[in-house]
Design a protein around this motif. Structure first.
Motif, PDB file in Angstrom:
ATOM      1  N   THR A   4       0.951  -1.153  -0.020  1.00 36.27           N
ATOM      2  CA  THR A   4      -0.013   0.017  -0.224  1.00 36.27           C
ATOM      3  C   THR A   4       0.885   1.144   0.161  1.00 36.27           C
ATOM      4  OG1 THR A   4      -1.535  -1.054   1.432  1.00 36.27           O
ATOM      5  CG2 THR A   4      -1.983   1.221   1.190  1.00 36.27           C
ATOM      6  N   ARG A   5       0.568   2.150  -0.864  1.00 37.76           N
ATOM      7  CA  ARG A   5       1.554   3.217  -1.051  1.00 37.76           C
ATOM      8  C   ARG A   5       1.159   4.386  -0.002  1.00 37.76           C
ATOM      9  NH1 ARG A   5       4.110   4.645  -6.241  1.00 37.76           N
ATOM     10  NH2 ARG A   5       3.417   6.581  -5.790  1.00 37.76           N
ATOM     11  N   TYR A   6      -0.060   4.615   0.270  1.00 39.46           N
ATOM     12  CA  TYR A   6      -0.661   5.384   1.238  1.00 39.46           C
ATOM     13  C   TYR A   6      -1.187   4.917   2.375  1.00 39.46           C
ATOM     14  CZ  TYR A   6      -0.257   8.730  -2.571  1.00 39.46           C
ATOM     15  OH  TYR A   6       0.279   9.480  -3.660  1.00 39.46           O
ATOM     16  N   SER A   7      -0.887   5.798   3.421  1.00 40.54           N
ATOM     17  CA  SER A   7      -1.543   5.112   4.741  1.00 40.54           C
ATOM     18  C   SER A   7      -3.115   5.054   4.743  1.00 40.54           C
ATOM     19  CB  SER A   7      -1.047   5.853   5.926  1.00 40.54           C
ATOM     20  OG  SER A   7      -1.386   7.220   5.941  1.00 40.54           O
ATOM     21  N   LYS A   8      -3.535   4.223   5.656  1.00 42.86           N
ATOM     22  CA  LYS A   8      -5.214   4.304   5.790  1.00 42.86           C
ATOM     23  C   LYS A   8      -5.589   5.711   6.325  1.00 42.86           C
ATOM     24  CE  LYS A   8      -5.267  -0.799   6.603  1.00 42.86           C
ATOM     25  NZ  LYS A   8      -5.967  -1.571   7.423  1.00 42.86           N
ATOM     26  N   ASP A   9      -4.883   6.483   6.702  1.00 39.45           N
ATOM     27  CA  ASP A   9      -5.472   7.844   7.409  1.00 39.45           C
ATOM     28  C   ASP A   9      -5.081   8.907   6.531  1.00 39.45           C
ATOM     29  OD1 ASP A   9      -2.858   7.502   8.047  1.00 39.45           O
ATOM     30  OD2 ASP A   9      -3.178   8.224  10.235  1.00 39.45           O
ATOM     31  N   TRP A  10      -4.594   8.523   5.369  1.00 47.11           N
ATOM     32  CA  TRP A  10      -4.054   9.324   4.536  1.00 47.11           C
ATOM     33  C   TRP A  10      -5.128  10.663   4.308  1.00 47.11           C
ATOM     34  CZ3 TRP A  10      -0.461  12.204   3.003  1.00 47.11           C
ATOM     35  CH2 TRP A  10      -0.490  13.019   1.768  1.00 47.11           C
ATOM     36  N   LYS A  11      -6.445  10.530   4.150  1.00 47.50           N
ATOM     37  CA  LYS A  11      -7.458  11.346   3.717  1.00 47.50           C
ATOM     38  C   LYS A  11      -7.230  12.447   5.019  1.00 47.50           C
ATOM     39  CE  LYS A  11     -11.689  11.459   1.605  1.00 47.50           C
ATOM     40  NZ  LYS A  11     -12.896  10.983   0.943  1.00 47.50           N
ATOM     41  N   GLN A  12      -7.318  11.985   6.169  1.00 49.80           N
ATOM     42  CA  GLN A  12      -7.282  12.688   7.497  1.00 49.80           C
ATOM     43  C   GLN A  12      -6.056  13.581   7.467  1.00 49.80           C
ATOM     44  OE1 GLN A  12      -7.868   9.385   7.601  1.00 49.80           O
ATOM     45  NE2 GLN A  12     -10.246   9.514   8.193  1.00 49.80           N
ATOM     46  N   ILE A  13      -4.768  13.058   7.079  1.00 51.50           N
ATOM     47  CA  ILE A  13      -3.479  13.670   7.070  1.00 51.50           C
ATOM     48  C   ILE A  13      -3.450  14.739   5.975  1.00 51.50           C
ATOM     49  CG2 ILE A  13      -1.077  13.347   6.369  1.00 51.50           C
ATOM     50  CD1 ILE A  13      -1.266  10.709   7.608  1.00 51.50           C
ATOM     51  N   ALA A  14      -4.067  14.481   4.915  1.00 52.10           N
ATOM     52  CA  ALA A  14      -4.073  15.474   3.844  1.00 52.10           C
ATOM     53  C   ALA A  14      -4.937  16.779   4.059  1.00 52.10           C
ATOM     54  CB  ALA A  14      -4.563  14.839   2.447  1.00 52.10           C
ATOM     55  N   THR A  15      -6.127  16.358   5.008  1.00 52.29           N
ATOM     56  CA  THR A  15      -6.834  17.364   5.081  1.00 52.29           C
ATOM     57  C   THR A  15      -6.319  18.217   6.246  1.00 52.29           C
ATOM     58  OG1 THR A  15      -8.705  16.084   4.384  1.00 52.29           O
ATOM     59  CG2 THR A  15      -9.231  17.979   6.024  1.00 52.29           C
ATOM     60  N   ALA A  16      -5.467  17.725   7.088  1.00 51.77           N
ATOM     61  CA  ALA A  16      -4.944  18.452   8.184  1.00 51.77           C
ATOM     62  C   ALA A  16      -3.713  19.391   7.632  1.00 51.77           C
ATOM     63  CB  ALA A  16      -4.431  17.819   9.368  1.00 51.77           C
ATOM     64  N   VAL A  17      -3.015  18.964   6.559  1.00 51.24           N
ATOM     65  CA  VAL A  17      -2.165  19.548   6.130  1.00 51.24           C
ATOM     66  C   VAL A  17      -2.758  20.802   5.137  1.00 51.24           C
ATOM     67  CG1 VAL A  17      -0.285  19.697   4.123  1.00 51.24           C
ATOM     68  CG2 VAL A  17      -0.559  17.878   5.868  1.00 51.24           C
TER      69      VAL A  17
END
Length: 101
Positions: A4-17
């Motif tokens: 898996t290239r992206y972590s399962k919580d990528w959407k939350q990480i990206a939104t926080a950034v």
């Protein structure tokens, strides 16, 4: 076994950034649209220009360290990947961490 290239919580990480950047491109300073914003004066293709994306400066989507992530509008993100360059080089990543401390 697939990696898996992206972590399962990528959407939350990206939104926080994106929230931390106040929804601005760190390269061209364009203010981008937040989720759900669909200004009627913009066409669909114009709205795509105002799409904010989170970029991994070292091109490793599994490396979600704060200093490795930056917000780029879709145009700047495409340019960065096409030419593998931008306003921040991977060698400068450690400088951001030192300056933020």
């Amino acid at each position: 076994m697939s990696k898996t290239r992206y972590s399962k919580d990528w959407k939350q990480i990206a939104t926080a950034v994106k929230d931390a950047s106040n929804w601005r491109c760190t390269k061209c300073d364009r203010i981008c649209l937040r989720p759900g914003e669909k200004p009627s004066e913009l066409t669909l293709s114009q709205r795509r220009v105002y799409n904010l994306q989170v970029h991994h400066y070292n091109f490793d989507p599994s490396d979600n360290r704060k200093e490795n992530l930056g917000c780029l509008c879709s145009g700047c993100h495409l340019h960065y990947h096409r030419f593998r360059r931008g306003n921040i080089s991977p060698g400068q990543l450690s400088l951001f961490q030192l300056n933020d401390a």
